[in-house]
Scaffold this active site. Structure first.
Site, PDB file in Angstrom:
ATOM      1  N   ASP A 111      -2.468  -5.665 -60.122  1.00 48.63           N
ATOM      2  CA  ASP A 111      -3.400  -5.451 -61.232  1.00 48.63           C
ATOM      3  C   ASP A 111      -4.761  -5.018 -60.674  1.00 48.63           C
ATOM      4  O   ASP A 111      -5.335  -5.687 -59.821  1.00 48.63           O
ATOM      5  CB  ASP A 111      -3.557  -6.756 -62.018  1.00 48.63           C
ATOM      6  N   GLY A 176       4.737  -4.564 -57.994  1.00 44.64           N
ATOM      7  CA  GLY A 176       5.727  -5.524 -58.466  1.00 44.64           C
ATOM      8  C   GLY A 176       6.403  -5.077 -59.756  1.00 44.64           C
ATOM      9  O   GLY A 176       5.778  -4.468 -60.627  1.00 44.64           O
ATOM     10  N   GLY A 178       7.471  -7.011 -62.224  1.00 46.01           N
ATOM     11  CA  GLY A 178       7.045  -7.784 -63.401  1.00 46.01           C
ATOM     12  C   GLY A 178       5.887  -7.155 -64.147  1.00 46.01           C
ATOM     13  O   GLY A 178       5.942  -6.982 -65.368  1.00 46.01           O
ATOM     14  N   TYR A 467      -4.483   4.093 -69.951  1.00 46.53           N
ATOM     15  CA  TYR A 467      -3.169   3.596 -69.525  1.00 46.53           C
ATOM     16  C   TYR A 467      -3.295   2.140 -69.104  1.00 46.53           C
ATOM     17  O   TYR A 467      -4.036   1.817 -68.193  1.00 46.53           O
ATOM     18  CB  TYR A 467      -2.654   4.463 -68.372  1.00 46.53           C
ATOM     19  N   TYR A 470      -3.313   0.978 -65.573  1.00 49.85           N
ATOM     20  CA  TYR A 470      -4.522   1.264 -64.806  1.00 49.85           C
ATOM     21  C   TYR A 470      -5.631   0.372 -65.370  1.00 49.85           C
ATOM     22  O   TYR A 470      -6.666   0.838 -65.845  1.00 49.85           O
ATOM     23  CB  TYR A 470      -4.917   2.738 -64.905  1.00 49.85           C
TER      24      TYR A 470
HETATM   25  C1  LIG Z   1      -1.622   0.865 -54.916  1.00 46.64           C
HETATM   26  C2  LIG Z   1      -1.208   0.937 -56.357  1.00 46.64           C
HETATM   27  C3  LIG Z   1      -0.397   1.979 -56.776  1.00 46.64           C
HETATM   28  C4  LIG Z   1       0.027   2.065 -58.102  1.00 46.64           C
HETATM   29  N1  LIG Z   1       0.843   3.097 -58.478  1.00 46.64           N
HETATM   30  C5  LIG Z   1       1.313   3.143 -59.740  1.00 46.64           C
HETATM   31  C6  LIG Z   1       2.219   4.162 -60.153  1.00 46.64           C
HETATM   32  O1  LIG Z   1       2.607   5.030 -59.377  1.00 46.64           O
HETATM   33  N2  LIG Z   1       2.640   4.155 -61.441  1.00 46.64           N
HETATM   34  C7  LIG Z   1       2.236   3.208 -62.333  1.00 46.64           C
HETATM   35  O2  LIG Z   1       2.685   3.239 -63.473  1.00 46.64           O
HETATM   36  N3  LIG Z   1       1.363   2.248 -61.972  1.00 46.64           N
HETATM   37  C8  LIG Z   1       0.910   2.191 -60.704  1.00 46.64           C
HETATM   38  N4  LIG Z   1       0.058   1.193 -60.349  1.00 46.64           N
HETATM   39  C9  LIG Z   1      -0.341   0.202 -61.356  1.00 46.64           C
HETATM   40  C10 LIG Z   1       0.717  -0.884 -61.468  1.00 46.64           C
HETATM   41  O3  LIG Z   1       1.841  -0.395 -62.172  1.00 46.64           O
HETATM   42  C11 LIG Z   1       0.136  -2.060 -62.248  1.00 46.64           C
HETATM   43  O4  LIG Z   1      -0.961  -2.581 -61.570  1.00 46.64           O
HETATM   44  C12 LIG Z   1       1.196  -3.152 -62.474  1.00 46.64           C
HETATM   45  O5  LIG Z   1       0.822  -3.953 -63.551  1.00 46.64           O
HETATM   46  C13 LIG Z   1       1.369  -3.977 -61.234  1.00 46.64           C
HETATM   47  O6  LIG Z   1       2.393  -4.898 -61.358  1.00 46.64           O
HETATM   48  P1  LIG Z   1       2.396  -6.156 -60.370  1.00 46.64           P
HETATM   49  O7  LIG Z   1       3.512  -7.028 -60.749  1.00 46.64           O
HETATM   50  O8  LIG Z   1       2.302  -5.692 -58.969  1.00 46.64           O
HETATM   51  O9  LIG Z   1       0.969  -6.783 -60.725  1.00 46.64           O
HETATM   52  P2  LIG Z   1       0.419  -8.209 -61.138  1.00 46.64           P
HETATM   53  O10 LIG Z   1      -1.015  -8.164 -60.748  1.00 46.64           O
HETATM   54  O11 LIG Z   1       1.247  -9.295 -60.565  1.00 46.64           O
HETATM   55  O12 LIG Z   1       0.569  -8.217 -62.710  1.00 46.64           O
HETATM   56  C14 LIG Z   1      -0.047  -7.270 -63.561  1.00 46.64           C
HETATM   57  C15 LIG Z   1      -0.104  -7.826 -64.987  1.00 46.64           C
HETATM   58  O13 LIG Z   1       1.202  -8.174 -65.446  1.00 46.64           O
HETATM   59  C16 LIG Z   1       1.300  -9.578 -65.676  1.00 46.64           C
HETATM   60  N5  LIG Z   1       2.572 -10.028 -65.089  1.00 46.64           N
HETATM   61  C17 LIG Z   1       2.964  -9.934 -63.805  1.00 46.64           C
HETATM   62  N6  LIG Z   1       4.191 -10.438 -63.653  1.00 46.64           N
HETATM   63  C18 LIG Z   1       4.591 -10.866 -64.862  1.00 46.64           C
HETATM   64  C19 LIG Z   1       5.783 -11.497 -65.325  1.00 46.64           C
HETATM   65  N7  LIG Z   1       6.803 -11.788 -64.491  1.00 46.64           N
HETATM   66  N8  LIG Z   1       5.860 -11.821 -66.630  1.00 46.64           N
HETATM   67  C20 LIG Z   1       4.835 -11.543 -67.473  1.00 46.64           C
HETATM   68  N9  LIG Z   1       3.688 -10.956 -67.085  1.00 46.64           N
HETATM   69  C21 LIG Z   1       3.564 -10.613 -65.788  1.00 46.64           C
HETATM   70  C22 LIG Z   1       0.123 -10.185 -64.958  1.00 46.64           C
HETATM   71  O14 LIG Z   1      -0.255 -11.421 -65.518  1.00 46.64           O
HETATM   72  C23 LIG Z   1      -0.923  -9.109 -65.111  1.00 46.64           C
HETATM   73  O15 LIG Z   1      -1.480  -9.174 -66.395  1.00 46.64           O
HETATM   74  C24 LIG Z   1      -0.395   1.092 -59.036  1.00 46.64           C
HETATM   75  C25 LIG Z   1      -1.220   0.052 -58.609  1.00 46.64           C
HETATM   76  C26 LIG Z   1      -1.628  -0.032 -57.287  1.00 46.64           C
HETATM   77  C27 LIG Z   1      -2.540  -1.150 -56.849  1.00 46.64           C
END
Ligand SMILES: Cc1cc2nc3c(=O)[nH]c(=O)nc-3n(C[C@H](O)[C@H](O)[C@H](O)COP(=O)(O)OP(=O)(O)OC[C@H]3O[C@@H](n4cnc5c(N)ncnc54)[C@H](O)[C@@H]3O)c2cc1C
Ligand SMILES: *[C@@H]1O[C@H](CO)[C@@H](O)[C@H](O)[C@H]1NC(C)=O
Ligand SMILES: *[C@@H]1O[C@H](CO)[C@@H](O)[C@H](O)[C@H]1NC(C)=O
Ligand SMILES: *[C@@H]1O[C@H](CO)[C@@H](O)[C@H](O)[C@H]1NC(C)=O
Length: 534
Positions: A111, A176, A178, A467, A470
């Site tokens: 996030d 991730g 999720g 989005y 983002y």
């Molecule tokens: C380096 C980088 C590259 C990226 N590239 C892309 C890309 O190519 N395409 C794209 O679409 N996005 C991209 N993103 C954005 C990414 O999709 C979002 O940040 C996404 O929400 C990250 O998921 P996470 O599980 O890693 O994050 P987290 O920080 O763990 O979660 C993000 C949000 O979802 C919630 N959440 C997490 N897990 C769960 C769960 N199991 N149940 C319910 N809620 C949950 C969290 O509470 C938080 O609100 C990128 C981000 C980064 C940092």
């Protein structure tokens, strides 16, 4: 003076005491509550971390992906729960609800505003990293993927079983599942196959009553909401079931650079003319970055392409509709899909796919991101003034991601993600830095806000769309989910347009007590919220 020092010491002692006792009491309450929920003590001690546990800091920092939220002033959770079984997740939800403590759910931690592990209320982190199994069923062309799995692991597990299957999700392998899928998800297969959520066919979640539900038992409304309405509003995602997509045995990639002081303006201008209409097999991202070249400040435009076919067919397309790109046969590299995944993740061509199993990124920066949608081409002279502005501001870059293709064929209400037909491309504003401290944070955040405000005339309006994945807290917050509807609507219509109302209705029905809340969660309906409870 002496008295003052004593007072100061006393004050320090009191604040430290106060904090640790608050954390201790949260810890004690949760341990008791977990026991009441039939979790054996031997398991509780393995899955609950207090700030006093030696590994607390390490567990917390393991999935921090923005250094802005890795400083001493970043608020820390009272406890971290790292479930290894569904019943642990249910207990965490029920106990958080019982004590009114905010629950932050973390999967990959990507996030952009750190809201999965930071809060200004008393909060606990539910860290899903142990939920990371991936089961690919090639017969069915599906996979069950747990929320704590990372995209790179998913791509690797698909590749292990098949060279002609892929999955349309994000480009960065450490994101991730999720957060990514609950927030819609896209990658370089967007024009061919649409969003990640367009390929989700089932899910398992824990709802606000601690009950485990699948698609059938949650019903189509909630299943719709968790495919793009954002994690952290409706429940804890345990796993998604996805449908794989076909990819050719060999794909073509390219990366070409051009510069503002050469003819980048013309190539970016032509890109806008054809980007939504070109062959669905082609996806082109443009990175715009202010740089110094030949001792001059300029903007570099890097065109990165993925083509689901061979280079001769690709060249026929680019020669006819996009000559200003200047693509040559020697720029094209044909390779299996999995190697294109590595290329897009910036690995060199000697890297083995097993690098996708690594859960730690090579580096973590201070960063800030914002987003916009562009619906009509920006003129040459406006592009020139944008490039000049980027040079003047200093460090902020932009990324254009091509839309059209499959995205234009899916209706705005099919999933909560509304940015479908009518978009030429999405912009991501991007700034990374390495200097520590509030001054640096302020400087770079101001820079990105300045470019964002300069871009207003050229992007979507009423609402200025954004989005969700983002994440950008600049566009509105709900005071951490406490105040609701009218504040939530401010960012809600930017992220979801007309789908916001349906999300609010579903939220009000499935989580009327707002157990799942954060800075930008879906608010509960005003007044009549509770009456819609089923
Ligand atoms: C380096 C980088 C590259 C990226 N590239 C892309 C890309 O190519 N395409 C794209 O679409 N996005 C991209 N993103 C954005 C990414 O999709 C979002 O940040 C996404 O929400 C990250 O998921 P996470 O599980 O890693 O994050 P987290 O920080 O763990 O979660 C993000 C949000 O979802 C919630 N959440 C997490 N897990 C769960 C769960 N199991 N149940 C319910 N809620 C949950 C969290 O509470 C938080 O609100 C990128 C981000 C980064 C940092
Ligand atoms: C967070 O900060 C600690 C201590 O300064 C450091 O050791 C760690 O590498 C940092 N992690 C990230 C992801 O920034
Ligand atoms: C861009 O300009 C360079 C010289 O500055 C020229 O060699 C090149 O052919 C031009 N490319 C296109 C696609 O017009
Ligand atoms: C791998 O990359 C190097 C350096 O960029 C290049 O010289 C080489 O031709 C590439 N190999 C293949 C097989 O594409």
């Amino acid at each position: 003076m002496k008295n003052f020092i004593i007072l100061l010491l006393l004050f320090n002692f009191l604040t430290v005491f106060h904090f640790s006792s608050a954390a201790d009491s949260v810890y004690d309450s949760f341990v008791k509550c977990f026991s009441e929920n039939k979790i054996p003590d031997s398991q509780i001690s393995k899955i609950v971390y207090t700030p006093n546990s030696p590994s607390f800091t390490n567990v917390l920092e393991s999935y921090i992906r923005n250094r802005r939220f890795n400083v001493s002033t970043t608020p820390k959770p009272s406890i971290i729960v790292t479930p290894t079984a569904e019943i642990h997740v249910s207990a965490a939800v029920l106990c958080a609800k019982k004590f009114g403590v905010q629950l932050k759910i973390r999967s990959g931690g990507h996030d952009y505003e750190g809201i999965s592990y930071v809060s200004d209320s008393t909060f606990i982190v539910l860290d899903m990293f142990n939920f990371r199994s991936i089961n690919v069923d090639l017969e069915e062309e599906t996979a069950w993927v747990q929320s704590g799995a990372l995209l790179g692991e998913l791509y690797y597990r698909i590749w292990e079983k098949s060279r002609v299957h892929g999955f349309p999700a994000g480009i960065c392998p450490t994101v991730g599942v999720g957060g990514h899928i609950s927030g819609a998800g896209y990658g370089n297969l967007l024009r061919k196959y649409g969003l990640t959520v367009d390929h989700v066919i089932d899910a398992k979640i824990v709802d606000s009553n601690g009950v485990v539900l699948d698609r059938k038992s949650m019903g189509e409304d909630l299943f719709w909401a968790i495919r793009g309405g954002g994690g952290g509003s409706f429940g804890v995602i345990l796993a998604y079931k996805i449908k794989l997509v076909p990819v050719p045995p060999s794909v073509t990639i390219f990366r070409l650079e051009n510069f503002f002081d050469r003819n980048a303006t013309e190539s970016v201008f032509q890109y806008q003319q054809i980007v939504d209409k070109m062959d669905d097999d082609l996806f082109i991202r443009v990175l715009l970055q202010p740089i110094t070249r030949n001792r001059q400040r300029t903007v570099r435009a890097t065109f990165i392409g993925l083509f689901l076919g061979d280079s001769s067919r690709l060249l026929k397309i680019t020669d006819s509709i996009f000559p200003k790109l200047g693509l040559q046969k020697t720029d094209c590299h044909e390779m299996p899909w999995i190697n294109s995944v590595l290329f897009w993740a910036n690995y060199d061509n000697t890297t083995s796919p097993s690098v996708l199993l690594s859960r730690t990124p090579d580096s973590v920066n201070f960063l800030k991101r914002k987003s916009d949608y562009v619906k009509s081409p920006i003129s040459i002279s406006n592009l020139q003034s944008i490039f000049r502005k980027m040079i003047q501001i200093g460090k902020v870059g932009m990324v254009f991601n091509s839309y059209g293709g499959r995205m234009s064929e899916i209706s705005e209400s099919e999933t909560p993600f509304p940015h479908r037909a009518g978009n030429l491309f999405k912009i991501q504003y991007s700034v990374n830095w390495n200097e520590e401290g509030e001054e640096a944070d302020k400087n770079y955040i101001n820079q990105i806000r300045e470019l964002y405000s300069f871009m207003a005339p050229f992007v979507s309006k009423n609402p200025r769309e954004a989005y969700l994945n983002y994440r950008d807290l600049d566009i509105g917050t709900t005071d951490n989910g406490k105040k609701s509807y009218s504040q939530g609507k401010v960012y809600g219509v930017k992220y979801f347009k007309g789908n916001f109302d349906r999300l609010v209705k579903i939220k009000s029905a499935v989580d009327p007590d707002n157990v799942f809340r954060n800075e930008q969660s879906i608010p509960v309906m005003p007044f009549r919220g509770r009456k819609t409870r089923k």
